[in-house]
Design a protein around this motif. Sequence first.
Motif, PDB file in Angstrom:
ATOM      1  N   THR A  39      -7.404  -2.144   7.414  1.00 35.03           N
ATOM      2  CA  THR A  39      -6.884  -0.991   8.142  1.00 35.03           C
ATOM      3  C   THR A  39      -5.385  -0.834   7.951  1.00 35.03           C
ATOM      4  O   THR A  39      -4.882   0.292   7.856  1.00 35.03           O
ATOM      5  CB  THR A  39      -7.196  -1.114   9.645  1.00 35.03           C
ATOM      6  OG1 THR A  39      -8.566  -1.440   9.827  1.00 35.03           O
ATOM      7  CG2 THR A  39      -6.893   0.174  10.377  1.00 35.03           C
ATOM      8  N   VAL A  40      -4.660  -1.956   7.905  1.00 32.05           N
ATOM      9  CA  VAL A  40      -3.213  -1.865   7.729  1.00 32.05           C
ATOM     10  C   VAL A  40      -2.879  -1.335   6.333  1.00 32.05           C
ATOM     11  O   VAL A  40      -1.824  -0.711   6.123  1.00 32.05           O
ATOM     12  CB  VAL A  40      -2.547  -3.240   7.980  1.00 32.05           C
ATOM     13  CG1 VAL A  40      -2.573  -4.130   6.742  1.00 32.05           C
ATOM     14  CG2 VAL A  40      -1.106  -3.068   8.448  1.00 32.05           C
ATOM     15  N   ALA A  41      -3.772  -1.544   5.365  1.00 35.78           N
ATOM     16  CA  ALA A  41      -3.585  -0.944   4.042  1.00 35.78           C
ATOM     17  C   ALA A  41      -3.654   0.579   4.150  1.00 35.78           C
ATOM     18  O   ALA A  41      -2.897   1.295   3.483  1.00 35.78           O
ATOM     19  CB  ALA A  41      -4.647  -1.467   3.077  1.00 35.78           C
ATOM     20  N   ALA A  42      -4.558   1.068   4.994  1.00 36.64           N
ATOM     21  CA  ALA A  42      -4.655   2.519   5.212  1.00 36.64           C
ATOM     22  C   ALA A  42      -3.387   3.050   5.879  1.00 36.64           C
ATOM     23  O   ALA A  42      -2.926   4.153   5.564  1.00 36.64           O
ATOM     24  CB  ALA A  42      -5.879   2.831   6.076  1.00 36.64           C
ATOM     25  N   VAL A  43      -2.817   2.262   6.800  1.00 36.28           N
ATOM     26  CA  VAL A  43      -1.555   2.661   7.440  1.00 36.28           C
ATOM     27  C   VAL A  43      -0.455   2.767   6.392  1.00 36.28           C
ATOM     28  O   VAL A  43       0.354   3.703   6.399  1.00 36.28           O
ATOM     29  CB  VAL A  43      -1.163   1.651   8.543  1.00 36.28           C
ATOM     30  CG1 VAL A  43       0.237   1.954   9.081  1.00 36.28           C
ATOM     31  CG2 VAL A  43      -2.171   1.683   9.681  1.00 36.28           C
ATOM     32  N   GLY A  44      -0.422   1.812   5.461  1.00 34.80           N
ATOM     33  CA  GLY A  44       0.571   1.862   4.389  1.00 34.80           C
ATOM     34  C   GLY A  44       0.399   3.074   3.496  1.00 34.80           C
ATOM     35  O   GLY A  44       1.380   3.717   3.102  1.00 34.80           O
ATOM     36  N   LEU A  45      -0.847   3.403   3.168  1.00 34.83           N
ATOM     37  CA  LEU A  45      -1.109   4.584   2.349  1.00 34.83           C
ATOM     38  C   LEU A  45      -0.656   5.857   3.057  1.00 34.83           C
ATOM     39  O   LEU A  45      -0.075   6.755   2.438  1.00 34.83           O
ATOM     40  CB  LEU A  45      -2.597   4.665   2.008  1.00 34.83           C
ATOM     41  CG  LEU A  45      -3.146   3.605   1.053  1.00 34.83           C
ATOM     42  CD1 LEU A  45      -4.663   3.734   0.928  1.00 34.83           C
ATOM     43  CD2 LEU A  45      -2.498   3.730  -0.322  1.00 34.83           C
ATOM     44  N   VAL A  48      -6.602   0.771  -3.803  1.00 36.57           N
ATOM     45  CA  VAL A  48      -6.161  -0.091  -2.704  1.00 36.57           C
ATOM     46  C   VAL A  48      -7.308  -0.325  -1.734  1.00 36.57           C
ATOM     47  O   VAL A  48      -7.480  -1.421  -1.205  1.00 36.57           O
ATOM     48  CB  VAL A  48      -4.952   0.541  -1.973  1.00 36.57           C
ATOM     49  CG1 VAL A  48      -4.556  -0.309  -0.760  1.00 36.57           C
ATOM     50  CG2 VAL A  48      -3.781   0.699  -2.916  1.00 36.57           C
ATOM     51  N   VAL A  49      -8.099   0.704  -1.489  1.00 36.54           N
ATOM     52  CA  VAL A  49      -9.191   0.614  -0.521  1.00 36.54           C
ATOM     53  C   VAL A  49     -10.174  -0.487  -0.897  1.00 36.54           C
ATOM     54  O   VAL A  49     -10.610  -1.277  -0.055  1.00 36.54           O
ATOM     55  CB  VAL A  49      -9.921   1.969  -0.421  1.00 36.54           C
ATOM     56  CG1 VAL A  49     -11.078   1.872   0.572  1.00 36.54           C
ATOM     57  CG2 VAL A  49      -8.950   3.066   0.005  1.00 36.54           C
ATOM     58  N   SER A  50     -10.522  -0.549  -2.180  1.00 38.25           N
ATOM     59  CA  SER A  50     -11.455  -1.587  -2.626  1.00 38.25           C
ATOM     60  C   SER A  50     -10.738  -2.879  -3.001  1.00 38.25           C
ATOM     61  O   SER A  50     -11.264  -3.972  -2.808  1.00 38.25           O
ATOM     62  CB  SER A  50     -12.272  -1.084  -3.822  1.00 38.25           C
ATOM     63  OG  SER A  50     -11.416  -0.676  -4.876  1.00 38.25           O
ATOM     64  N   GLY A  51      -9.519  -2.765  -3.530  1.00 40.35           N
ATOM     65  CA  GLY A  51      -8.797  -3.944  -3.995  1.00 40.35           C
ATOM     66  C   GLY A  51      -8.349  -4.871  -2.891  1.00 40.35           C
ATOM     67  O   GLY A  51      -8.176  -6.072  -3.112  1.00 40.35           O
ATOM     68  N   ILE A  52      -8.164  -4.353  -1.675  1.00 47.35           N
ATOM     69  CA  ILE A  52      -7.712  -5.184  -0.566  1.00 47.35           C
ATOM     70  C   ILE A  52      -8.796  -6.149  -0.101  1.00 47.35           C
ATOM     71  O   ILE A  52      -8.536  -7.083   0.662  1.00 47.35           O
ATOM     72  CB  ILE A  52      -7.257  -4.281   0.624  1.00 47.35           C
ATOM     73  CG1 ILE A  52      -6.392  -5.051   1.603  1.00 47.35           C
ATOM     74  CG2 ILE A  52      -8.463  -3.700   1.330  1.00 47.35           C
ATOM     75  CD1 ILE A  52      -5.077  -5.493   1.012  1.00 47.35           C
ATOM     76  N   GLY A  53     -10.001  -5.967  -0.609  1.00 49.31           N
ATOM     77  CA  GLY A  53     -11.123  -6.805  -0.178  1.00 49.31           C
ATOM     78  C   GLY A  53     -10.937  -8.281  -0.463  1.00 49.31           C
ATOM     79  O   GLY A  53     -11.435  -9.126   0.284  1.00 49.31           O
ATOM     80  N   SER A  89       0.826  -1.210   0.000  1.00 56.20           N
ATOM     81  CA  SER A  89       0.000   0.000   0.000  1.00 56.20           C
ATOM     82  C   SER A  89       0.856   1.254   0.000  1.00 56.20           C
ATOM     83  O   SER A  89       0.546   2.244  -0.661  1.00 56.20           O
ATOM     84  CB  SER A  89      -0.929  -0.004   1.223  1.00 56.20           C
ATOM     85  OG  SER A  89      -1.768  -1.130   1.220  1.00 56.20           O
ATOM     86  N   CYS A  90       1.937   1.194   0.771  1.00 59.30           N
ATOM     87  CA  CYS A  90       2.861   2.329   0.823  1.00 59.30           C
ATOM     88  C   CYS A  90       3.452   2.606  -0.563  1.00 59.30           C
ATOM     89  O   CYS A  90       3.510   3.755  -1.016  1.00 59.30           O
ATOM     90  CB  CYS A  90       3.972   2.032   1.829  1.00 59.30           C
ATOM     91  SG  CYS A  90       5.247   3.312   1.942  1.00 59.30           S
TER      92      CYS A  90
END
Length: 232
Positions: free
Chosen positions: A105-111, A75-80, A44-45
């Motif tokens: 949530t960890v995807a959001a941390v990476g972003l 990423v928000v939708s793809g991580i599903g 995500s980062c």
Amino acid sequence: MLSHLELITRLGMAALLGGAIGFERERLSWAAGLRTHMLVCVGSCLFMIVSAHGFMDVLEHEHVSLDPSRVAAQVVSGIGFLGAGSILLRGEIVRGLTTAASLWTVAAVGLATGGGLYVAAGSATVIILIILAGIKPLERWYFSSRQKREVMISAERGRLTLHVLEKEIGAATSRISTFIVQQQGDGSNLDDVLIAFSRMSENDFRILLDKLQRVPGVLKLDAKGPQERRGR
């Protein structure tokens, strides 16, 4: 464009923050554990870095404009798909929803890390760890205390046993956590029987009380909680 040092710093911090959250899931032996959370956070980062800084050479051309949030938004939708893969159906119980949420949530941390929002990413990691590891014991205690049901029964001496209960109330005997039989007094023909049931709703408990009321030898029920004293 980001310097090489800044680029490596963001990716490294994403790996550390994702690993901290993944370690909590790993110790509980979930399929999506340490490495999965680290990969999601680093990926995500990198998506965020590419989205925000990867098209600088294109922007130099006249009449060219790009939305730096478009790649990151996927990423928000793809991580599903990873979240769906961590959810398991065991019988009638769905497991893995918390792990799926932690991946999202960890995807959001990476972003956030990829965007250089270090304070936001670090604070979110601490809050996520508190939610995953700190609140769970309180949640377990709260629900176990809410779902534990107790009933004190006055019965004829020797008439109420586990074998009798299994015959009369069937599968509900598997929820018995405490079963204590004590003679009311020397020479008494009555027993005081304390039975505690775990993981039982109030409606199920009411149905169970009606069944217990009809068990041969039961004279009186005294249910703890919202139930009122019953006599026979």
